[in-house]
Write a protein that holds these residues in place. Structure first.
Motif, PDB file in Angstrom:
ATOM      1  N   UNK A   1      -3.754  -5.924   7.958  1.00 37.34           N
ATOM      2  CA  UNK A   1      -2.891  -5.793   9.215  1.00 37.34           C
ATOM      3  C   UNK A   1      -1.932  -7.258   8.833  1.00 37.34           C
ATOM      4  N   UNK A   2      -1.926  -7.975   8.027  1.00 34.10           N
ATOM      5  CA  UNK A   2      -1.169  -9.026   8.134  1.00 34.10           C
ATOM      6  C   UNK A   2       0.123  -8.512   7.317  1.00 34.10           C
ATOM      7  N   UNK A   3       1.059  -8.270   8.232  1.00 34.75           N
ATOM      8  CA  UNK A   3       2.315  -7.742   7.938  1.00 34.75           C
ATOM      9  C   UNK A   3       3.163  -8.715   7.292  1.00 34.75           C
ATOM     10  N   UNK A   4       3.031 -10.119   7.392  1.00 34.20           N
ATOM     11  CA  UNK A   4       3.684 -10.925   6.488  1.00 34.20           C
ATOM     12  C   UNK A   4       3.598 -10.772   4.869  1.00 34.20           C
ATOM     13  N   UNK A   5       2.327 -10.404   4.536  1.00 29.65           N
ATOM     14  CA  UNK A   5       1.682 -10.265   3.314  1.00 29.65           C
ATOM     15  C   UNK A   5       1.993  -8.782   2.565  1.00 29.65           C
ATOM     16  N   UNK A   6       1.354  -8.035   3.546  1.00 30.72           N
ATOM     17  CA  UNK A   6       0.807  -6.690   3.369  1.00 30.72           C
ATOM     18  C   UNK A   6       2.064  -5.527   3.674  1.00 30.72           C
ATOM     19  N   UNK A   7       2.608  -4.965   2.827  1.00 28.83           N
ATOM     20  CA  UNK A   7       3.401  -3.920   3.252  1.00 28.83           C
ATOM     21  C   UNK A   7       2.943  -2.562   2.899  1.00 28.83           C
TER      22      UNK A   7
ATOM     23  N   UNK B   1      10.119   3.652  11.035  1.00 24.32           N
ATOM     24  CA  UNK B   1      10.616   2.940   9.609  1.00 24.32           C
ATOM     25  C   UNK B   1      11.988   3.626   8.968  1.00 24.32           C
ATOM     26  N   UNK B   2      12.671   2.627   8.194  1.00 21.38           N
ATOM     27  CA  UNK B   2      13.602   3.281   7.521  1.00 21.38           C
ATOM     28  C   UNK B   2      13.123   4.284   6.432  1.00 21.38           C
ATOM     29  N   UNK B   3      13.943   5.395   6.279  1.00 24.80           N
ATOM     30  CA  UNK B   3      13.743   6.288   5.183  1.00 24.80           C
ATOM     31  C   UNK B   3      14.665   6.099   4.132  1.00 24.80           C
ATOM     32  N   UNK B   4      14.052   6.142   2.876  1.00 23.16           N
ATOM     33  CA  UNK B   4      14.913   6.016   1.713  1.00 23.16           C
ATOM     34  C   UNK B   4      14.678   7.189   0.634  1.00 23.16           C
ATOM     35  N   UNK B   5      15.587   7.938   0.416  1.00 25.58           N
ATOM     36  CA  UNK B   5      15.499   9.004  -0.403  1.00 25.58           C
ATOM     37  C   UNK B   5      15.332   8.942  -1.881  1.00 25.58           C
ATOM     38  N   UNK B   6      14.558   9.838  -2.438  1.00 25.85           N
ATOM     39  CA  UNK B   6      14.557   9.601  -3.862  1.00 25.85           C
ATOM     40  C   UNK B   6      14.874  11.158  -4.607  1.00 25.85           C
ATOM     41  N   UNK B   7      15.543  10.915  -5.605  1.00 34.80           N
ATOM     42  CA  UNK B   7      16.068  12.421  -6.130  1.00 34.80           C
ATOM     43  C   UNK B   7      14.930  13.151  -6.954  1.00 34.80           C
TER      44      UNK B   7
ATOM     45  N   UNK C   1       0.940  -1.142  -0.148  1.00 32.56           N
ATOM     46  CA  UNK C   1      -0.040  -0.177  -0.061  1.00 32.56           C
ATOM     47  C   UNK C   1       0.893   1.205   0.021  1.00 32.56           C
ATOM     48  N   UNK C   2       0.849   2.130  -0.968  1.00 31.23           N
ATOM     49  CA  UNK C   2       1.356   3.359  -1.078  1.00 31.23           C
ATOM     50  C   UNK C   2       0.670   4.504  -0.542  1.00 31.23           C
TER      51      UNK C   2
ATOM     52  N   UNK D   1       6.600  -0.357   6.396  1.00 24.97           N
ATOM     53  CA  UNK D   1       7.876  -0.637   6.249  1.00 24.97           C
ATOM     54  C   UNK D   1       8.840   0.227   5.594  1.00 24.97           C
ATOM     55  N   UNK D   2       8.559   1.153   4.982  1.00 20.70           N
ATOM     56  CA  UNK D   2       9.464   2.117   4.682  1.00 20.70           C
ATOM     57  C   UNK D   2       8.709   3.513   4.341  1.00 20.70           C
ATOM     58  N   UNK D   3       9.469   4.475   4.609  1.00 24.61           N
ATOM     59  CA  UNK D   3       9.001   5.923   3.943  1.00 24.61           C
ATOM     60  C   UNK D   3      10.015   6.488   2.937  1.00 24.61           C
ATOM     61  N   UNK D   4       9.392   6.865   1.838  1.00 22.91           N
ATOM     62  CA  UNK D   4      10.241   7.417   0.681  1.00 22.91           C
ATOM     63  C   UNK D   4      10.074   8.767   0.770  1.00 22.91           C
ATOM     64  N   UNK D   5      11.150   9.641   0.962  1.00 16.32           N
ATOM     65  CA  UNK D   5      11.376  10.924   0.888  1.00 16.32           C
ATOM     66  C   UNK D   5      11.635  11.246  -0.714  1.00 16.32           C
ATOM     67  N   UNK D   6      10.822  11.808  -1.328  1.00 20.84           N
ATOM     68  CA  UNK D   6      10.618  11.915  -2.681  1.00 20.84           C
ATOM     69  C   UNK D   6      11.102  13.312  -3.331  1.00 20.84           C
ATOM     70  N   UNK D   7      11.920  13.449  -4.082  1.00 18.73           N
ATOM     71  CA  UNK D   7      12.023  14.861  -4.706  1.00 18.73           C
ATOM     72  C   UNK D   7      13.044  15.726  -3.795  1.00 18.73           C
TER      73      UNK D   7
END
Lengths: 297, 383
Positions: free
Chosen positions: A173-179, A271-277, A2-3, A210-216
Motif C-alpha cells: 500500500x506504499x503508493x510512493x514505491x508500489x504502483x 485512474x487514467x486510461x491508456x489504450x494499447x492497439x 503490480x499488473x 495508477x493506470x488502466x491499460x485497455x489492451x487490444x
C-alpha cells in the motif's frame, strides 16, 4: 509495479512490455510470475526459469515464484541453526501445516516479491533491482492475493509473522514505491470487472491504481460512409471481394463497439486510461511486447 | 466430426472447463439454452456471470438456488423453447455453510465451525473452496434429480489444474489425519510420533504466531465429528464426476496459450479418468481458404468496384490481417485436434458483437449445435 486484471486480457504481455521499456531505459528490472506460471519466459522462447532470477535480455530478468520454494527460503532466512532447518523440512507435519494454513502460500509469495524489491537483498548474492514487475493472478483471486498480508496480520495477532505481514501490507500500500496497473479488454465483461477491481483494490486492499491499460483496441480503419459502401459490396459481390468487405465490416463493427466500451471504462474508473492497439500478429512473442512497450505512455 | 448433440446424448451433467477469459460462462449458458430449447429441463450453474447476461436471464435477484428463466424471453429471439431453462448463481460461502449445517451432528458443533475464523477464511477466500462447492452443489442438484441436464460453469482458475485438484486438497485439509496429533500436542499422539513433530510444531508456532495455531486446533476439533461424513460425501462426488453420464467439455480460445492450456487440461482429465466429451474453441477467425488464390489482385479488383483506391487498399490490408489470424487459428486448432485425438472440435466464430444477452446466446447456439454440413456452410457464409 503490480499488473493485474481479469484472466486472458494480456497481463503477461503488458508486464513484459513494461519490463522491456524499463530495461531499455537502463533500469535493472525483473518480471515476477506467481503460482508457478511460466508465461513470461515462454514469450522470450526461453526454457523455464523456475525459482531463479534469469536474465532474458540486457537489464531484464525473470523469475517464476513458487510458493514452496519461497517458504523454504523464508524458513532458511528465519532459522539460523542448520539442524533445525533440516529437521523442519523433513517433517511431514510442517509441510502439511504450511500447505494447509490458508493464505500462507500467497503470503510467502508476496514476501519473495518484497525481498526482490529490497535495496539490501536478503538472499546471498542477490543484487538490487530498480524495478520489480509482478504479473499478478487473475481477478477474483487477484484482490484476495494482494489482501493476504492484511488478512494474515489480523489472524496472527502476535509473533514474527504478524509483524512481517504488516510490513508486507505497508509494502503493497506504499503508493510512493508500489504502483498498480489494471489491464482490461474493450469488451463488456472485462470492463465491468476492471471497474469493480479498481474499487476493490482501493477499498479493500488500500491500493491506489495508477493506470488502466485497455489492451487490444482495434484501429478505426473505416468511416461510417465507407462502411455503407462496403455493406453494398458485401451484398452484391461474391468470392474474395465479398469476403474482404465482410472482414472490413466486422472490423468496423468491433472498432465501434470497442470505443463504446472505452468510454464506459473511462467513466467507470478514476485512474487514467491508456489504450494499447490490437496486434494483428499470429503469436504474442517478445517482439509483440516490444511494439507495445513503445505505446505504454 | 461429432456434433454437440451427439456428445451430450444421454448425459445428465456437462462441465465446462478451461482457463480464464475464454468464454466459459457464455458457453455454459449457451449450451443450457440450446439443450432446453430442444426439450430438456436444464439448469445452468454459473459463477460470477456478466451483469448484463444475468439481467437478460432475469438472474439479478438470484440467491443460491435455481430459478426458471422466463421462456418468453427466449422465444423473443425466434427460438422455440420446448423444454425449461433454469439458472442459478453459485454462492460458495452459502453452499459451504449449508454443507456444514447438514453434516454437523448438532447445533453447537455447527456454530463452532461457522464461527471459527479459519473456517471463515477457508469458506470464502481459500483458493479451491469455490471449486469444491461448485461440485458440491452439482452433486446436490443431481441427487435431488429435478433436471434432465445440469451444466456447470467452472470457476475462473488461471491454472486449469487447480480446478481438478482443489476439491481433493480441500477435503484432505478438512480430514487432517496427520493433524489429529496437533489437536493435543502434548498428549499420547505426540509421544507416539516422536520428538520431531513437537519441535516442528514449536517452530511453526514461532513462525505463524500462537493465535493462528490455536484457531487451527479449534477448527480441527470442531470439525472432528464431521470428517467421516465429509469423506463419504467427497467419494460420492468423485464417483459422480467419473460417471459415464457426466461429460467434460474443454473451452478455449484460438491463440497459442489457451490452446496449450486446453491440451494440458485434457491430459489431466484423461489421467484422472474423467469422461472427456469434446472441445469448444471460441472467438475463431473463420477461414477463407478457398479464396486465397484470388487475393493477389484484390486491391485492384476492390478499387474498381468501390471506385476509391485508398479505401480499397485499406480493405485489402484489413483482409490480409484477418487472413493471417484465421490461418493462425486454423493451425492452432489442427494442432489441438491432433493432440486431443478427438473428432469433436466445435468452433464458434468471433462474432461482430460482444455476447452478453440472450440474443448473443442464441447466435452462439447456431454454431454450437450445428451439424457438420451446416458448419461447413456457415464457415463459407462468414468468409
Amino acid at each position: 509495479m503490480i499488473v493485474t486484471g481479469k484472466g486472458g486480457v494480456g497481463k503477461t504481455t503488458v508486464a513484459v512490455a513494461l519490463g522491456l521499456r524499463a530495461a531499455s531505459e537502463g533500469k535493472r528490472t525483473i518480471v515476477c510470475e506467481v503460482a508457478a506460471q511460466e508465461n513470461a519466459s515462454r514469450m522470450f522462447a526461453h526454457t523455464e526459469v523456475g525459482f531463479h532470477e534469469v536474465e532474458m535480455e540486457e537489464n531484464l530478468w525473470s523469475i517464476s515464484i513458487d510458493p514452496d520454494e519461497s517458504m523454504r527460503e523464508y524458513v532458511l532466512l528465519q532459522l539460523k541453526v542448520r539442524a533445525m532447518r533440516d529437521m523442519l523440512f523433513r517433517s511431514r507435519i510442517f509441510n502439511y501445516l504450511a500447505a494447509a494454513t490458508p493464505g500462507l502460500k500467497e503470503l510467502v509469495t508476496i514476501g519473495k516479491i518484497w525481498e526482490l524489491a529490497q535495496l539490501d537483498r536478503k538472499v546471498k548474492s542477490g543484487r538490487k533491482y530498480d524495478l520489480v514487475i509482478v504479473d499478478a493472478p487473475a481477478t477474483g483471486h487477484g484482490v484476495g492475493f494482494l489482501q493476504t498480508p492484511r488478512t494474515f496480520a489480523s489472524i496472527a495477532r502476535v509473533g514474527p509473522i504478524h509483524s512481517q505481514a504488516q510490513t508486507l501490507d505497508r509494502f503493497i500500500t506504499d503508493h510512493e514505491h508500489t504502483g498498480t496497473a489494471i489491464v482490461a479488454l474493450p469488451e463488456e465483461m472485462p470492463v465491468n470487472e476492471s471497474v469493480s477491481l479498481e474499487r476493490d483494490l482501493r477499498e479493500e486492499v488500500g491500493v491506489a491504481v495508477d493506470r488502466v491499460y485497455l489492451n487490444g483496441l482495434y484501429p478505426e480503419r473505416f468511416k461510417k460512409e465507407e462502411a455503407e459502401k462496403l455493406s453494398a459490396l458485401a451484398e452484391n459481390e461474391n468470392g474474395a471481394a465479398r469476403a474482404a468487405a465482410r472482414a472490413a465490416l466486422s472490423e468496423h463493427g468491433r472498432a465501434r463497439s470497442q470505443r463504446q466500451q472505452l468510454s464506459r471504462l473511462k467513466k467507470g474508473v478514476s485512474a487514467p486510461v491508456k489504450t494499447l492497439p490490437f496486434l494483428f500478429e499470429p503469436e504474442l512473442d517478445v517482439e509483440a511486447a516490444r511494439k507495445l512497450a513503445g505505446k505504454l505512455g | 466430426m461429432a456434433s454437440l448433440n451427439e456428445v451430450l446424448e444421454g448425459k445428465s451433467i456437462c462441465i465446462c472447463a478451461g482457463s480464464g477469459g475464454v468464454g466459459k460462462t457464455t458457453t455454459s449458458a449457451a449450451i443450457a439454452t440450446g439443450m432446453a430449447a430442444q426439450g430438456l429441463k436444464v439448469c445452468v450453474l454459473t459463477i460470477d456471470p456478466a451483469k448484463r447476461l444475468a439481467d437478460s436471464l432475469g438472474l439479478e435477484e438470484l440467491g443460491n438456488e435455481a430459478r426458471r428463466v422466463d421462456p418468453a424471453l427466449i422465444e423473443e429471439q425466434g427460438v422455440e423453447m420446448k423444454g425449461e431453462l433454469w439458472a442459478m448463481m453459485l454462492d460458495a460461502k452459502a453452499t459451504f455453510d449449508e454443507l456444514i449445517a447438514r453434516q454437523a451432528p448438532d447445533e453447537e458443533s455447527r456454530d463452532r465451525v461457522l464461527d471459527n475464523r479459519i473456517y471463515q477464511q477457508i469458506s470464502s477466500a481459500l483458493a479451491g473452496s469455490q471449486e469444491y462447492m461448485a461440485m458440491e452443489k452439482l452433486f446436490e442438484l443431481h441427487t435431488e434429480g429435478g433436471f434432465d441436464l445440469l451444466v456447470l460453469d467452472t470457476p475462473p482458475t488461471r491454472n486449469a489444474l487447480d480446478f481438478l485438484e482443489a476439491p481433493k486438497r480441500l477435503t484432505q485439509f478438512i480430514e487432517g489425519k496427520s493433524l489429529r496429533v496437533f489437536m493435543k500436542p502434548t498428549g499420547l499422539a505426540a509421544k507416539v510420533t516422536g520428538r520431531g513433530v513437537s519441535v516442528a510444531l514449536g517452530i511453526f508456532k514461532k513462525i505463524v504466531g500462537f493465535d493462528l495455531l490455536a484457531d487451527l486446533a479449534e477448527f480441527f476439533n470442531a470439525f472432528s465429528g464431521m470428517v467421516d461424513g465429509f469423506q463419504a460425501r467427497a467419494k460420492r462426488v468423485n464417483k459422480l464426476l467419473a460417471d459415464p453420464e457426466t461429460c467434460f467439455l474443454v473451452v478455449c480460445g484460438p491463440q497459442g496459450e489457451p490452446i496449450d492450456e486446453a491440451v494440458y487440461f485434457h491430459r489431466k482429465l484423461v489421467e484422472a479418468k474423467l469422461p472427456f466429451g469434446g472441445v469448444i474453441v471460441n472467438k475463431v477467425h473463420y477461414p477463407a481458404d478457398e479464396l486465397r488464390t484470388e487475393v493477389e489482385d484484390l486491391p485492384e479488383a476492390l478499387a474498381e468496384k468501390l471506385g476509391d483506391e485508398k479505401l480499397a487498399k485499406r480493405v485489402a490490408e484489413n483482409f490480409a490481417d484477418y487472413q493471417a489470424l484465421s490461418e493462425r487459428d486454423a493451425r492452432n486448432i489442427d494442432h489441438l485436434a491432433a493432440e486431443l485425438r478427438t473428432s469433436c472440435v466445435i468452433r464458434v466464430p468471433y462474432l461482430d458483437e460482444d455476447v452478453h444477452d440472450l440474443h448473443g446466446l442464441t447466435e452462439i447456439d447456431r454454431y454450437l449445435f450445428a451439424t457438420a454440413e451446416e458448419r461447413v456452410e456457415m464457415a463459407a457464409g462468414r468468409a
